[in-house]
Design a protein around this motif. Structure first.
Motif, PDB file in Angstrom:
ATOM      1  N   ALA A 124       0.814  -1.213   0.000  1.00 50.12           N
ATOM      2  CA  ALA A 124       0.000   0.000   0.000  1.00 50.12           C
ATOM      3  C   ALA A 124       0.855   1.275   0.000  1.00 50.12           C
ATOM      4  N   LEU A 125       2.176   1.113   0.203  1.00 51.12           N
ATOM      5  CA  LEU A 125       3.075   2.264   0.214  1.00 51.12           C
ATOM      6  C   LEU A 125       3.786   2.386  -1.126  1.00 51.12           C
ATOM      7  N   THR A 126       4.309   3.574  -1.391  1.00 51.42           N
ATOM      8  CA  THR A 126       5.036   3.799  -2.635  1.00 51.42           C
ATOM      9  C   THR A 126       6.428   3.163  -2.555  1.00 51.42           C
ATOM     10  N   LEU A 181      11.269   3.513   4.829  1.00 49.47           N
ATOM     11  CA  LEU A 181      11.041   2.700   6.023  1.00 49.47           C
ATOM     12  C   LEU A 181      12.212   1.770   6.317  1.00 49.47           C
ATOM     13  N   ALA A 182      12.934   1.369   5.280  1.00 45.76           N
ATOM     14  CA  ALA A 182      14.033   0.419   5.447  1.00 45.76           C
ATOM     15  C   ALA A 182      15.343   1.082   5.855  1.00 45.76           C
ATOM     16  N   LEU A 183      15.385   2.411   5.882  1.00 45.82           N
ATOM     17  CA  LEU A 183      16.615   3.105   6.277  1.00 45.82           C
ATOM     18  C   LEU A 183      17.093   2.646   7.642  1.00 45.82           C
ATOM     19  N   ARG A 184      18.382   2.620   7.794  1.00 46.55           N
ATOM     20  CA  ARG A 184      19.003   2.235   9.066  1.00 46.55           C
ATOM     21  C   ARG A 184      18.969   3.459   9.989  1.00 46.55           C
ATOM     22  N   GLN A 206       4.962   5.228  -7.264  1.00 45.22           N
ATOM     23  CA  GLN A 206       3.926   4.215  -7.536  1.00 45.22           C
ATOM     24  C   GLN A 206       3.780   3.311  -6.320  1.00 45.22           C
ATOM     25  N   GLN A 207       2.571   2.860  -6.053  1.00 45.97           N
ATOM     26  CA  GLN A 207       2.366   1.913  -4.965  1.00 45.97           C
ATOM     27  C   GLN A 207       3.067   0.605  -5.299  1.00 45.97           C
ATOM     28  N   ALA A 208       3.705   0.030  -4.302  1.00 50.13           N
ATOM     29  CA  ALA A 208       4.464  -1.204  -4.502  1.00 50.13           C
ATOM     30  C   ALA A 208       3.563  -2.354  -4.965  1.00 50.13           C
TER      31      ALA A 208
END
Length: 181
Positions: free
Chosen positions: A41-43, A50-53, A89-91
């Motif tokens: 639901a996220l781009t 979100l995956a950033l350390r 774009q949404q994933a």
């Protein structure tokens, strides 16, 4: 999965058998499994962000703003995985191959020293398979990449191949051959 016997060290001093998954990731081990796991639901950008350390605590997230170095890292990874046109774009709307690349990108923004990738081309088209092989080959020299793959055409450009016997038979789990492709 805990092994029945043996030891697993990362570097000289980190015994991975007594560490949690989160602790292993913090040491710099990134893992990507066969089925892509992205936030549909996220781009593409939001998945990478979100995956950033970084600190994932509540207070840190309440006051979070993307720093310029983080934005630069995301931009670099977007170019590496080839999803510049799909950045907003949404994933969930991505093709299977693009989702695989996004998940590889999510690992890359966490800056792992070791990247473990399980069957990255399963279910891909021939074009996606070729692009994925190029992507993984392009990561060589920047970090260690270990790929488990059954599609032998995909590993033709690898530096080294280790063939491990399947199943529980005579060669099950044992090195059968090792060397250049």
């Amino acid at each position: 999965t805990q092994p029945d016997e043996g030891v697993v060290y990362f570097g000289q001093t980190h015994n991975l058998l007594n560490k949690s998954e989160a602790e292993i990731a913090e040491l710099g081990v990134g893992r990507k499994f066969q089925k892509p796991t992205v936030f549909e639901a996220l781009t593409v950008f939001e998945n990478l962000e979100l995956a950033l350390r970084m600190d994932k605590g509540i207070v840190a997230n309440l006051f979070y703003t993307l720093r310029s170095d983080q934005a630069d890292l995301i931009a670099s990874v977007i170019d590496t995985i080839g999803l510049r046109a799909q950045i907003f774009q949404q994933a969930g709307a991505l093709s299977h191959g693009e989702k695989q690349w996004l998940e590889i990108g999510m690992l890359l923004v966490s800056e792992p020293r070791l990247l473990l990738v399980d069957e990255p081309v399963a279910g891909m088209t021939a074009q996606e398979t070729e692009s994925t092989a190029e992507l993984l080959t392009g990561l060589a020299g920047k970090r260690t990449v270990i790929v488990v793959e059954h599609d032998t055409a995909t590993i033709e450009e690898a530096d080294e191949v280790i063939d491990i016997g399947p199943g529980a038979g005579e060669h099950g789990g044992k090195v059968v051959a090792q060397g250049s492709p």
